[in-house]
Every structure is written in structure tokens, then in C-alpha cells.
Design a protein around this motif. Structure first.
Motif, PDB file in Angstrom:
ATOM      1  N   LEU A 219       0.831  -1.205   0.000  1.00 29.47           N
ATOM      2  CA  LEU A 219       0.000   0.000   0.000  1.00 29.47           C
ATOM      3  C   LEU A 219       0.863   1.252   0.000  1.00 29.47           C
ATOM      4  N   GLY A 224      -0.542   4.881  -0.993  1.00 25.51           N
ATOM      5  CA  GLY A 224      -1.545   5.019   0.049  1.00 25.51           C
ATOM      6  C   GLY A 224      -2.956   4.741  -0.437  1.00 25.51           C
ATOM      7  N   VAL A 225      -3.897   4.811   0.490  1.00 21.95           N
ATOM      8  CA  VAL A 225      -5.288   4.455   0.210  1.00 21.95           C
ATOM      9  C   VAL A 225      -5.898   5.351  -0.865  1.00 21.95           C
ATOM     10  N   GLU A 226      -5.688   6.640  -0.762  1.00 29.09           N
ATOM     11  CA  GLU A 226      -6.305   7.560  -1.726  1.00 29.09           C
ATOM     12  C   GLU A 226      -5.771   7.333  -3.131  1.00 29.09           C
ATOM     13  N   LEU A 228      -4.610   4.495  -4.313  1.00 26.09           N
ATOM     14  CA  LEU A 228      -5.193   3.245  -4.790  1.00 26.09           C
ATOM     15  C   LEU A 228      -6.634   3.453  -5.199  1.00 26.09           C
ATOM     16  N   ARG A 229      -7.387   4.164  -4.395  1.00 25.06           N
ATOM     17  CA  ARG A 229      -8.805   4.411  -4.694  1.00 25.06           C
ATOM     18  C   ARG A 229      -8.963   5.167  -6.013  1.00 25.06           C
ATOM     19  N   VAL A 239     -12.609   0.870  -1.723  1.00 22.95           N
ATOM     20  CA  VAL A 239     -11.330   0.725  -1.018  1.00 22.95           C
ATOM     21  C   VAL A 239     -11.520   1.266   0.390  1.00 22.95           C
ATOM     22  N   GLU A 240     -11.337   0.409   1.379  1.00 24.03           N
ATOM     23  CA  GLU A 240     -11.522   0.802   2.777  1.00 24.03           C
ATOM     24  C   GLU A 240     -10.189   0.777   3.510  1.00 24.03           C
ATOM     25  N   ALA A 241      -9.853   1.873   4.155  1.00 27.84           N
ATOM     26  CA  ALA A 241      -8.637   1.927   4.960  1.00 27.84           C
ATOM     27  C   ALA A 241      -8.809   1.114   6.231  1.00 27.84           C
ATOM     28  N   ARG A 246      -3.035  -0.392   6.270  1.00 27.62           N
ATOM     29  CA  ARG A 246      -3.485  -1.453   5.378  1.00 27.62           C
ATOM     30  C   ARG A 246      -4.852  -1.086   4.795  1.00 27.62           C
ATOM     31  N   ALA A 247      -5.317  -1.890   3.851  1.00 24.46           N
ATOM     32  CA  ALA A 247      -6.595  -1.604   3.200  1.00 24.46           C
ATOM     33  C   ALA A 247      -7.202  -2.891   2.675  1.00 24.46           C
ATOM     34  N   VAL A 249      -9.790  -4.028  -0.581  1.00 26.43           N
ATOM     35  CA  VAL A 249     -10.497  -3.671  -1.808  1.00 26.43           C
ATOM     36  C   VAL A 249     -11.631  -4.668  -1.998  1.00 26.43           C
TER      37      VAL A 249
END
Length: 304
Positions: A219, A224-226, A228-229, A239-241, A246-247, A249
Motif C-alpha cells: 500500500l 496510500g489508500v487515496e 489506490l482508490r 477501497v476501505e482503509a 493497510r486496506a 479492496v
């Protein structure tokens, strides 16, 4: 058909009589010594047993691979093995159904911290849970997803997958024409192997699935999450943090098998595979009835 999203598969392998069937696998891969996370593994197992009903698991395999009744004494032995052994192997199975609808397999790697062992940096401990598609239908996908997150929460996983799979105790050591034909027709049906992945998955990800758990190393490299989203645009993909950088999908409300013969190519799965391609695990040890070129094709089924 169980429903329109996946096929209803039931057949026996000729040599062993083992049943092969569609099911749901929940697999988690951890690059940590078992002794450092024994309590976490035990907690995840307890959550699973409570969810599927105490008493559902009725058999266990001993160190020689022989099956015995999972009575109170055997449960106590299983818990001691998990909490006291350096690298336990646990295999529990459903005694109420044939084929097995529910099972647990855990393999604690002995090589993670061995500097003299070539490839120790790719070893992993693997915890795998089985659910039947009947259970998925009864509980609904939202509750099964919630269960997956609860199972994942105690564990220090580097990656994880929850999705449809062909189940069967000896499926990889007795790969047959029937197995091959189905896995090549339905791209969303995985054919996982706990022993295979424990040897060399490291921190990589075993391809896209209904729920794909992305660990902190991958990740971070993704941005990072954003980040990836922003790269995942398929309808229904979320996509949930999660804690620990970690995350997870999620590819739609339900897991899907797809079907090449009907033109159902699972575009959301293909999109996620392209995003994760630099970190995807390849190199499965299926050396039986799968020719090398066809094995490669199966591994890259969402990329080509």
C-alpha cells in the motif's frame, strides 16, 4: 447453479475419491514468527468457530495426516499446539457434509527468521478458512464480508484474499482434466494451496479476489489508500482503509466466478490486477496435469 454469479460444482477425483466443489476461501499471509502471533491466530480461529457454529468442525488431522474426531480433548491439543509450538500445522474439517463445506488450515513457517535458509525472506505463515456457498447464500454477502474483516482484525497480515475457489483436500496434488477445465473457464475460481504460498509468497499479493487485503508495504508503494482508490474506477469497487496502514479492496456486492464461454470477463478484477501487477504473486507449484504454458496463462488470466 447456486445463483447466477457462480456455478454449482460437485465431482469426485477418480484416484482418491476426493470431492471437488465450489466454495469460499478466506486466506491470510503473515511475515511474522508464529510465536509472536499465536494468540492472534487463536483469536481468529475462535471467531470463525463461533460464526459457523460450535461443533461444526468435527475432524482434525494429526502429524501423520490421519483424521480423528475433534472432541474436547482434541480441541485442547489443537489449542496447545497453536499456543506452544514454534511452527504448528493445524488442519480441521467439517464432519457433517461430504464434500467438506467448512475447514481451517494453518501453517506456521519455520524459516522466516533463518538467515541461512535461502528464500527465508519469501516465507510466510498462512491461515485459511473455508465457507460453503450455501453459507454465503444463507448469511448474505454483507455478513460474510463483515466476518472476513473480523477474522482479519487480530492478524498481522501482509496480504489476504477472500473469494470463490475450487475446494478439495488434494486438489493440487491430483489436478485432473475436470479441475483444469473449470479453472480455465471461470476466472474468478481460485485454486489455492496453503503449502505452496507459505514457501514463497512473501509480502506479495495472490491476485485479485472479491476481497483483496493489501498490506502496509504494498500500500505504501502504491502511494496510500487515496492513490489506490483513485486508480480503481469500476462500478461497485470500494477501497476501505484499515488499521496499520493497510486496506481492503471489495469488488462488488457478491463474489463472482465469471465465465469465458459467456463473455463474463470480470472487468473489475482485471482492473485491480493491472494496478497490482508489480506486486502480484506468480510461480505456483502446480506441476501435475497443468502444462507450464497453461499454468502461466491461468496465473495471468486477469492480465492478458
Amino acid at each position: 447453479m447456486v445463483n447466477e454469479r457462480y456455478p454449482h460444482i460437485r465431482f469426485q477425483l477418480e484416484r482418491s475419491g476426493t470431492w471437488i466443489h465450489e466454495g469460499l476461501r478466506l486466506d491470510f499471509y503473515m511475515r511474522r514468527l508464529h510465536t509472536q502471533m499465536a494468540q492472534a491466530v487463536m483469536r481468529s480461529l475462535d471467531i470463525y468457530v463461533e460464526a459457523v457454529r460450535p461443533g461444526r468442525l468435527g475432524l482434525y488431522a494429526d502429524d501423520e495426516g490421519d483424521w480423528w474426531e475433534l472432541d474436547e480433548e482434541a480441541w485442547a491439543l489443537t489449542r496447545r499446539n497453536l499456543l506452544e509450538r514454534q511452527w504448528p500445522r493445524v488442519l480441521l474439517a467439517d464432519a457433517d457434509h461430504n464434500p467438506d463445506w467448512f475447514a481451517v488450515e494453518y501453517l506456521g513457517s519455520r524459516r522466516i527468521d533463518d538467515p541461512e535458509w535461502r528464500g527465508s525472506d519469501q516465507e510466510a505463515c498462512v491461515l485459511s478458512f473455508w465457507l460453503s456457498t450455501e453459507y454465503l447464500e444463507e448469511q448474505g454477502p454483507a455478513r460474510v464480508r463483515e466476518l472476513a474483516l473480523r477474522l482479519a482484525e487480530p492478524l498481522p497480515w501482509c496480504s489476504g484474499n477472500v473469494g470463490l475457489a475450487l475446494q478439495g483436500a488434494t486438489i493440487l496434488s491430483e489436478a485432473t482434466k475436470e479441475v483444469y477445465e473449470r479453472c480455465m473457464r471461470y476466472p474468478g475460481l481460485d485454486i489455492p494451496s496453503v503449502r505452496d504460498y507459505s514457501r514463497n509468497i512473501g509480502t506479495r499479493i495472490r491476485g485479485p479476489s472479491w476481497l483483496t487485503f493489501v498490506g502496509p508495504q504494498v500500500l505504501s508503494e502504491l502511494g496510500g489508500v487515496e492513490a489506490l482508490r483513485a486508480r480503481l474506477q469500476s462500478p461497485g469497487t470500494t477501497v476501505e482503509a484499515l488499521e496499520g496502514g493497510r486496506a481492503v479492496v471489495t469488488l462488488g456486492e457478491w463474489p463472482e466466478a465469471g465465465d469465458y464461454e459467456k463473455g463474463l470477463l470480470l472487468p473489475a478484477y482485471r482492473e485491480l490486477a493491472r494496478v497490482l501487477e508489480p506486486w502480484l504473486y506468480e510461480g505456483h507449484q502446480l506441476q501435475h496435469d497443468f502444462p507450464p504454458d497453461e499454468l502461466r496463462r491461468w496465473e495471468r488470466r486477469f492480465l492478458e
